[in-house]
Motif scaffolding. Structure first.
Motif, PDB file in Angstrom:
ATOM      1  N   ARG A 172      -1.125   9.904   8.454  1.00 28.60           N
ATOM      2  CA  ARG A 172      -1.900   9.416   9.593  1.00 28.60           C
ATOM      3  C   ARG A 172      -2.739   8.192   9.210  1.00 28.60           C
ATOM      4  NH1 ARG A 172      -3.664   9.891  14.529  1.00 28.60           N
ATOM      5  NH2 ARG A 172      -5.869  10.001  15.059  1.00 28.60           N
ATOM      6  N   ALA A 173      -3.123   8.083   7.946  1.00 31.24           N
ATOM      7  CA  ALA A 173      -3.892   6.913   7.520  1.00 31.24           C
ATOM      8  C   ALA A 173      -3.090   5.631   7.733  1.00 31.24           C
ATOM      9  CB  ALA A 173      -4.293   7.057   6.053  1.00 31.24           C
ATOM     10  N   PHE A 174      -1.797   5.675   7.433  1.00 31.10           N
ATOM     11  CA  PHE A 174      -0.974   4.480   7.618  1.00 31.10           C
ATOM     12  C   PHE A 174      -0.747   4.180   9.094  1.00 31.10           C
ATOM     13  CE2 PHE A 174       0.324   5.345   3.174  1.00 31.10           C
ATOM     14  CZ  PHE A 174       0.072   4.079   2.654  1.00 31.10           C
ATOM     15  N   TYR A 231      -2.446   0.829  10.411  1.00 30.25           N
ATOM     16  CA  TYR A 231      -1.525  -0.228  10.797  1.00 30.25           C
ATOM     17  C   TYR A 231      -1.481  -0.401  12.311  1.00 30.25           C
ATOM     18  CZ  TYR A 231       0.382  -0.408   6.014  1.00 30.25           C
ATOM     19  OH  TYR A 231       0.545  -0.570   4.659  1.00 30.25           O
ATOM     20  N   GLY A 232      -1.589   0.705  13.053  1.00 29.82           N
ATOM     21  CA  GLY A 232      -1.534   0.619  14.509  1.00 29.82           C
ATOM     22  C   GLY A 232      -2.658  -0.187  15.106  1.00 29.82           C
ATOM     23  N   HIS A 233      -3.749  -0.319  14.391  1.00 26.29           N
ATOM     24  CA  HIS A 233      -4.886  -1.079  14.913  1.00 26.29           C
ATOM     25  C   HIS A 233      -4.616  -2.582  14.973  1.00 26.29           C
ATOM     26  CE1 HIS A 233      -7.556   2.406  14.998  1.00 26.29           C
ATOM     27  NE2 HIS A 233      -8.466   1.621  15.563  1.00 26.29           N
ATOM     28  N   TYR A 234      -3.548  -3.031  14.330  1.00 27.30           N
ATOM     29  CA  TYR A 234      -3.207  -4.451  14.503  1.00 27.30           C
ATOM     30  C   TYR A 234      -2.982  -4.765  15.981  1.00 27.30           C
ATOM     31  CZ  TYR A 234      -0.428  -8.687  14.736  1.00 27.30           C
ATOM     32  OH  TYR A 234       0.050  -9.927  15.085  1.00 27.30           O
ATOM     33  N   ALA A 281     -13.200   9.246   5.807  1.00 25.42           N
ATOM     34  CA  ALA A 281     -12.694   9.145   7.174  1.00 25.42           C
ATOM     35  C   ALA A 281     -13.742   8.609   8.154  1.00 25.42           C
ATOM     36  CB  ALA A 281     -12.182  10.511   7.640  1.00 25.42           C
ATOM     37  N   GLU A 282     -14.955   9.119   8.061  1.00 27.12           N
ATOM     38  CA  GLU A 282     -15.998   8.660   8.990  1.00 27.12           C
ATOM     39  C   GLU A 282     -16.368   7.204   8.739  1.00 27.12           C
ATOM     40  OE1 GLU A 282     -19.294  11.284   8.760  1.00 27.12           O
ATOM     41  OE2 GLU A 282     -18.184  13.034   9.482  1.00 27.12           O
ATOM     42  N   PRO A 313       0.812  -1.226   0.000  1.00 28.58           N
ATOM     43  CA  PRO A 313       0.000   0.000   0.000  1.00 28.58           C
ATOM     44  C   PRO A 313       0.846   1.277   0.000  1.00 28.58           C
ATOM     45  CG  PRO A 313      -0.859  -1.573   1.592  1.00 28.58           C
ATOM     46  CD  PRO A 313       0.470  -2.089   1.158  1.00 28.58           C
ATOM     47  N   ILE A 314       1.980   1.249   0.698  1.00 23.87           N
ATOM     48  CA  ILE A 314       2.841   2.437   0.725  1.00 23.87           C
ATOM     49  C   ILE A 314       3.343   2.739  -0.678  1.00 23.87           C
ATOM     50  CG2 ILE A 314       4.976   3.387   1.659  1.00 23.87           C
ATOM     51  CD1 ILE A 314       4.550   1.614   4.122  1.00 23.87           C
ATOM     52  N   TRP A 315       3.769   1.705  -1.404  1.00 23.15           N
ATOM     53  CA  TRP A 315       4.238   1.887  -2.774  1.00 23.15           C
ATOM     54  C   TRP A 315       3.100   2.305  -3.701  1.00 23.15           C
ATOM     55  CZ3 TRP A 315       3.558  -2.080  -6.858  1.00 23.15           C
ATOM     56  CH2 TRP A 315       4.160  -1.724  -8.064  1.00 23.15           C
TER      57      TRP A 315
END
Length: 406
Positions: free
Chosen positions: A281-283, A287-290, A211-212, A197-199
């Protein structure tokens, strides 16, 4: 639907609309029935993971159990997350989209059926097969986007190519069915998955998510995991009370309920309506929700372990320290992850919240080391309830200051 002479009839629509490009500012965007159905399929996988983690604690296979839990949890979470972010921008709700979603749901069930073999160290083939089925369906979705949305064709092709290349690597890795080799190369392939996804987003398509909608989807998945945690703890308490109700069992049951309710309160008051605003912030948010989801699932396994430990059930006695830490460590990780994800530039409350929650996390780990399972569970419930009280009072004071009310 439309009404004709008092009858309700279905309005016609084409079976294929082509891949959509949804408006990220669409009003009243909410989760669809198909998305909710999709989430329900993950209940099976999360339930299997929670049960197998508890079994690993009970049999003393801590290292292998925790490693297996984290590995399979990543596959479950990553497949769910990729579908969620795809759907927020490209949900066309036509027949091909629905059928490809069905294929992903089938992949979830295949993956869930292989959890036992993976945890027992027999084979990861079924887990990988289910995972690849989900990912192949997503590749087809991205190819539809590339065909029907020329303005973001490069981005869609990057997603399809990147996801496809990693799936080939997974299949090659699982052919020898060598558990040691699979575990050794698991992390490098995970890093490749995360990099796709980053690429792909570097193609410059802009911020396409709603966002919502994203915040709601993550919140719904958190509820599913919380529900599984409560169910696992309830079953364990029921089994524990077969030999009679004791004070320790009541303490674990009451403390576990407070822990689950407090996790719900803290998550939704802190992150429930807070979708990501920027690409960076999306990443970090996504990702932090893992850690958040894995910790919530592990809390359920920990509560079940604590109930079994105080009841003295099972062929192998569960060490008290293991049972206590199985509750307090996941809760500490949950608090730390939520506080870090909620931290954003310019938020005056963020640093103070982070300090308080980190202090609470440290206290929880210490409690797991020194307290018995019932005491550690009660302490965990008390700490979580205290944080709820502190944050609620602080929010009320901010409201009074902002509105000028007495």
């Amino acid at each position: 639907m439309a009404r004709e002479e008092g009858l309700v009839v279905m309005t016609g629509k084409p079976w294929s609309r082509g891949a959509a490009l949804r408006d990220p500012n669409e009003a009243h965007r909410a989760a669809t029935p198909l998305e909710l159905f999709f989430d329900l399929c993950f209940v099976v996988a999360v339930a299997q993971l929670t049960a197998r983690l508890e079994h690993a604690y009970a049999t003393g296979h801590l290292a292998d159990g925790i490693q297996g839990f984290l590995m399979v949890m990543f596959a479950v979470w990553w497949a769910w997350m990729n579908f969620t972010w795809f759907a927020t921008a490209h949900d066309s709700d036509d027949v091909p989209y629905r059928l490809l979603t069905l294929l992903q749901m089938a992949g979830v069930l295949i993956l869930a059926s292989g959890v036992d073999a993976a945890f027992d160290g027999d084979s990861y083939r079924v887990v990988v097969a289910g995972y690849v089925v989900m990912r192949v369906a997503l590749i087809a979705q991205w190819l539809r986007v590339a065909r029907h949305q020329p303005t973001i064709r490069t981005r869609a092709r990057r997603y399809a190519a990147g996801v496809g290349a990693v799936q080939v690597a997974w299949l090659i890795l699982v052919i020898p069915d060598n558990i040691t080799l699979f575990k050794a190369l698991f992390l490098p392939l995970i890093l490749c998955e995360i990099a796709v996804p980053i690429w792909a987003e570097r193609a410059g398509a802009g911020e396409l998510w709603h966002a919502e909608h994203i915040a709601e989807r993550y919140g719904l998945f958190a509820l599913i995991i919380l529900g599984e945690s409560v169910l696992a703890a309830t079953v364990a308490v029921k089994d524990a009370t077969d030999g009679g109700v004791t004070g320790s069992i009541v303490t674990v049951a009451a403390g576990g309920l407070v822990v689950a309710f407090s996790c719900w309160w803290l998550y939704f008051d802190t992150l429930g309506g807070d979708g990501p605003e920027t690409q960076v912030r999306a990443f970090s948010w996504g990702y932090g929700h893992y850690v958040v989801f894995a910790a919530l699932a592990a809390v359920g396994g920990g509560l079940a372990t604590a109930a079994a430990a105080v009841a003295g059930h099972g062929d192998h006695p569960i060490p008290e320290r293991t049972a206590a830490l199985a509750v307090t460590v996941p809760l500490a990780l949950f608090l730390t992850a939520v506080a870090l994800i909620a931290l954003r530039p310019g938020d005056p409350c963020g640093p103070d919240r982070l300090r308080k929650w980190l202090a609470a996390a440290a206290a929880l780990v210490l409690a797991g080391v020194f307290l018995p399972p019932a005491g550690a569970t009660a302490f965990a419930g008390g700490v979580a309830a205290l944080l709820v009280t502190v944050e609620t009072v602080a929010a009320h004071r901010r409201y009074r200051a902002a509105t000028g009310t007495g």
